[in-house]
Design a protein around this motif. Sequence first.
Motif, PDB file in Angstrom:
ATOM      1  N   ARG A 244      23.561  23.348  40.832  1.00 18.15           N
ATOM      2  CA  ARG A 244      22.736  22.384  40.082  1.00 18.15           C
ATOM      3  C   ARG A 244      23.271  20.958  40.224  1.00 18.15           C
ATOM      4  NH1 ARG A 244      23.248  26.529  35.757  1.00 18.15           N
ATOM      5  NH2 ARG A 244      21.407  27.877  35.933  1.00 18.15           N
ATOM      6  N   VAL A 245      24.555  20.815  40.531  1.00 16.61           N
ATOM      7  CA  VAL A 245      25.161  19.481  40.593  1.00 16.61           C
ATOM      8  C   VAL A 245      24.795  18.762  41.898  1.00 16.61           C
ATOM      9  CG1 VAL A 245      27.338  18.198  40.592  1.00 16.61           C
ATOM     10  CG2 VAL A 245      27.058  20.173  39.077  1.00 16.61           C
ATOM     11  N   ASN A 246      24.928  19.437  43.026  1.00 17.37           N
ATOM     12  CA  ASN A 246      24.666  18.718  44.291  1.00 17.37           C
ATOM     13  C   ASN A 246      23.236  18.878  44.795  1.00 17.37           C
ATOM     14  OD1 ASN A 246      24.699  21.312  45.365  1.00 17.37           O
ATOM     15  ND2 ASN A 246      26.270  20.893  46.911  1.00 17.37           N
ATOM     16  N   TRP A 247      22.442  19.704  44.120  1.00 17.43           N
ATOM     17  CA  TRP A 247      21.066  19.943  44.575  1.00 17.43           C
ATOM     18  C   TRP A 247      20.258  18.651  44.751  1.00 17.43           C
ATOM     19  CZ3 TRP A 247      18.005  22.760  47.226  1.00 17.43           C
ATOM     20  CH2 TRP A 247      16.620  22.700  47.056  1.00 17.43           C
ATOM     21  N   ASP A 288      28.065  23.757  38.897  1.00 21.82           N
ATOM     22  CA  ASP A 288      27.217  24.443  37.914  1.00 21.82           C
ATOM     23  C   ASP A 288      26.292  25.378  38.693  1.00 21.82           C
ATOM     24  OD1 ASP A 288      25.904  25.249  35.678  1.00 21.82           O
ATOM     25  OD2 ASP A 288      24.977  23.309  35.218  1.00 21.82           O
ATOM     26  N   LEU A 289      26.591  26.648  38.682  1.00 21.02           N
ATOM     27  CA  LEU A 289      25.943  27.589  39.602  1.00 21.02           C
ATOM     28  C   LEU A 289      24.524  27.968  39.181  1.00 21.02           C
ATOM     29  CD1 LEU A 289      28.978  29.982  40.233  1.00 21.02           C
ATOM     30  CD2 LEU A 289      28.332  27.885  41.443  1.00 21.02           C
ATOM     31  N   PHE A 290      23.649  28.050  40.152  1.00 24.07           N
ATOM     32  CA  PHE A 290      22.298  28.567  39.909  1.00 24.07           C
ATOM     33  C   PHE A 290      22.364  30.071  39.648  1.00 24.07           C
ATOM     34  CE2 PHE A 290      20.856  25.013  42.811  1.00 24.07           C
ATOM     35  CZ  PHE A 290      20.092  24.351  41.863  1.00 24.07           C
ATOM     36  N   GLU A 291      21.441  30.553  38.836  1.00 19.31           N
ATOM     37  CA  GLU A 291      21.245  32.006  38.715  1.00 19.31           C
ATOM     38  C   GLU A 291      20.479  32.480  39.953  1.00 19.31           C
ATOM     39  OE1 GLU A 291      22.505  33.821  36.373  1.00 19.31           O
ATOM     40  OE2 GLU A 291      23.300  32.080  35.299  1.00 19.31           O
ATOM     41  N   HIS A 292      20.648  33.746  40.267  1.00 15.38           N
ATOM     42  CA  HIS A 292      20.011  34.302  41.468  1.00 15.38           C
ATOM     43  C   HIS A 292      18.485  34.166  41.425  1.00 15.38           C
ATOM     44  CE1 HIS A 292      18.972  36.844  44.738  1.00 15.38           C
ATOM     45  NE2 HIS A 292      18.640  37.882  44.004  1.00 15.38           N
ATOM     46  N   ASP A 293      17.857  34.597  40.325  1.00  7.61           N
ATOM     47  CA  ASP A 293      16.391  34.541  40.231  1.00  7.61           C
ATOM     48  C   ASP A 293      15.889  33.102  40.226  1.00  7.61           C
ATOM     49  OD1 ASP A 293      16.323  37.196  40.227  1.00  7.61           O
ATOM     50  OD2 ASP A 293      15.496  37.461  38.210  1.00  7.61           O
ATOM     51  N   GLU A 294      16.617  32.267  39.521  1.00  6.08           N
ATOM     52  CA  GLU A 294      16.261  30.842  39.454  1.00  6.08           C
ATOM     53  C   GLU A 294      16.243  30.249  40.864  1.00  6.08           C
ATOM     54  OE1 GLU A 294      19.497  28.749  37.681  1.00  6.08           O
ATOM     55  OE2 GLU A 294      18.397  26.854  37.444  1.00  6.08           O
ATOM     56  N   PHE A 295      17.258  30.582  41.642  1.00  3.71           N
ATOM     57  CA  PHE A 295      17.347  30.031  42.988  1.00  3.71           C
ATOM     58  C   PHE A 295      16.249  30.611  43.892  1.00  3.71           C
ATOM     59  CE2 PHE A 295      19.286  29.714  47.261  1.00  3.71           C
ATOM     60  CZ  PHE A 295      19.386  28.337  47.316  1.00  3.71           C
ATOM     61  N   GLU A 301       9.325  27.666  45.795  1.00  3.79           N
ATOM     62  CA  GLU A 301       8.668  26.363  45.572  1.00  3.79           C
ATOM     63  C   GLU A 301       8.889  25.426  46.754  1.00  3.79           C
ATOM     64  OE1 GLU A 301      10.106  24.919  41.806  1.00  3.79           O
ATOM     65  OE2 GLU A 301       9.328  26.710  40.794  1.00  3.79           O
ATOM     66  N   GLU A 302      10.105  25.440  47.274  1.00  2.00           N
ATOM     67  CA  GLU A 302      10.414  24.630  48.459  1.00  2.00           C
ATOM     68  C   GLU A 302       9.495  25.009  49.616  1.00  2.00           C
ATOM     69  OE1 GLU A 302      13.259  22.480  49.737  1.00  2.00           O
ATOM     70  OE2 GLU A 302      12.764  21.956  47.677  1.00  2.00           O
ATOM     71  N   PHE A 303       9.336  26.307  49.768  1.00  2.00           N
ATOM     72  CA  PHE A 303       8.511  26.839  50.853  1.00  2.00           C
ATOM     73  C   PHE A 303       7.071  26.337  50.714  1.00  2.00           C
ATOM     74  CE2 PHE A 303       5.707  30.200  52.426  1.00  2.00           C
ATOM     75  CZ  PHE A 303       6.157  30.324  53.728  1.00  2.00           C
ATOM     76  N   VAL A 304       6.548  26.398  49.501  1.00  2.00           N
ATOM     77  CA  VAL A 304       5.163  25.977  49.263  1.00  2.00           C
ATOM     78  C   VAL A 304       5.036  24.472  49.496  1.00  2.00           C
ATOM     79  CG1 VAL A 304       3.382  25.734  47.481  1.00  2.00           C
ATOM     80  CG2 VAL A 304       4.678  27.876  47.678  1.00  2.00           C
ATOM     81  N   GLU A 305       5.986  23.722  48.987  1.00  2.00           N
ATOM     82  CA  GLU A 305       5.909  22.261  49.138  1.00  2.00           C
ATOM     83  C   GLU A 305       6.005  21.845  50.604  1.00  2.00           C
ATOM     84  OE1 GLU A 305       8.907  20.634  46.531  1.00  2.00           O
ATOM     85  OE2 GLU A 305       7.839  21.449  44.794  1.00  2.00           O
ATOM     86  N   LEU A 406      13.451  38.469  47.831  1.00  2.00           N
ATOM     87  CA  LEU A 406      12.038  38.855  47.797  1.00  2.00           C
ATOM     88  C   LEU A 406      11.721  39.836  46.670  1.00  2.00           C
ATOM     89  CD1 LEU A 406      11.138  39.193  51.571  1.00  2.00           C
ATOM     90  CD2 LEU A 406      10.115  37.607  49.927  1.00  2.00           C
ATOM     91  N   LEU A 407      12.763  40.450  46.106  1.00  2.00           N
ATOM     92  CA  LEU A 407      12.478  41.318  44.963  1.00  2.00           C
ATOM     93  C   LEU A 407      11.909  40.476  43.816  1.00  2.00           C
ATOM     94  CD1 LEU A 407      12.793  44.358  44.449  1.00  2.00           C
ATOM     95  CD2 LEU A 407      14.811  43.840  43.105  1.00  2.00           C
ATOM     96  N   THR A 408      12.294  39.214  43.769  1.00  2.00           N
ATOM     97  CA  THR A 408      11.776  38.293  42.759  1.00  2.00           C
ATOM     98  C   THR A 408      10.481  37.633  43.204  1.00  2.00           C
ATOM     99  OG1 THR A 408      14.061  37.775  42.179  1.00  2.00           O
ATOM    100  CG2 THR A 408      12.388  36.265  41.353  1.00  2.00           C
TER     101      THR A 408
END
Length: 432
Positions: A244-247, A288-295, A301-305, A406-408
Amino acid sequence: MRKSSYTVVVDGARGEHLLYNTANAAFAALDDEAFGCYLAGEGAFADALVEAGFLTDLTTEEELAAQKAYFDAQRADRSELTLVLAPTYACNLRCPYCYEQGHNAIKGKMSPEVMDAIMRFVEARYAEHAFEKLTVQWYGGDPSLALDVVEELSTRFIDWCDARAIGYSAMMLTNCNLIDEDAVKMLAQARVGFVYVTIDGFEETHNARRVSAMGLNSFQKNIDAVKLFVKYGIEVRAVMNVDRVNWPEFHPLRNMLRDEIGIDLSCGRLCDYGHFFGSRGFAKPNFDLFEHDEFSRMMHEEFVEGGFDAATIADMLQPVPRFCNGQRDNYFVIDTIGDVYLCDGIIGEQDRVIFNVLDEPTREQLHSVSHDPQDSAQCRNCHLLPICQGNCNWERRATGMVCHPLLTTLPDFLRDYRSCFDVEPAPFVRLA
Ligand code: SF4
Ligand code: SF4
């Protein structure tokens, strides 16, 4: 007829029911009537549903056995021998998040005895089965701290392969801090076709995360080395470990690298592989680590954009023979002292050594893989098995990130896929 274990059902737009079979990549949009046939396993559309594989007369066990046979056949494919080689465990960076910290106290670099043993190992595998291709991945530590080993072994591999008309290719992971023009020229001669380079943000952020043990500007070292790789025709695969910090720096950095150097930048979730988040400088507020599902959702979303087409999604959702090369019999990770592992993530873990290359391996040792997904009850019961094959075993063990992204996000990608076709759902539309 029963529903195939690998049929996924998702609610689509316009009241449609989207069906996808992960074992054969069949996709259809159904109206309520056709979907009723699927639920009942009979009716006017049953034949079409069977033909597509959504319904089947195979039992669950028979479907699993077919998956297992496919996995085993691919696993036993010996047309290629892949070696991951760590010429040294030494590294000239002190990244706070490095999972190899404390992994191995072995100093120095690979000895001539181990290099000779690796050559004998290659010859023995060839005598056992004449593979057509030898692939080497230079790993570490950082291989740039033992470039003489890389050069010597590469020369021996290339001469040996060329004499037998065997294909040879190599890649390298490096932190770039010791890569100069002479090194790049040597690597090009050593047939290193591409390098993985980590760039964790712009200068200030990167240098705080990829900390040079010698106080160098590790960001600038990366940029200089990347330009040299490009100049000498070595492909650069740049990756940013994001949290979350360097994103917020990811897109501007990607644009800069594209515009100024002509390379792409992908991202991967920064994980707590070593189980020490909160200590050793790997802690909030700097990380500050992302959660797996969140990421996983962010990546969708990145893919769609970024804009997409049907072919790209179809490609992503194809069944695969394996998740990684660690699931092939002919894949060996060999460290500085000749210890052999089945997976690069566990290099240096003494209790995971299979044998030493100086010794004669048993048949069983030679025919082991990092993981077979069907050893896991969770995977055996999973509709995603054909397109996942158990995910990265090391990540599952190390981080508790048990499953494929992809499970998410599979339902989202299936809706995206449907949106690529301007076809009414009347009443059973099988889409390419
Ligand atoms: S299990 Fe993960 S770390 Fe191990 S070889 Fe496969 S992808 Fe690499
Ligand atoms: S790792 Fe997870 S997503 Fe992949 S097959 Fe196993 S249970 Fe399914």
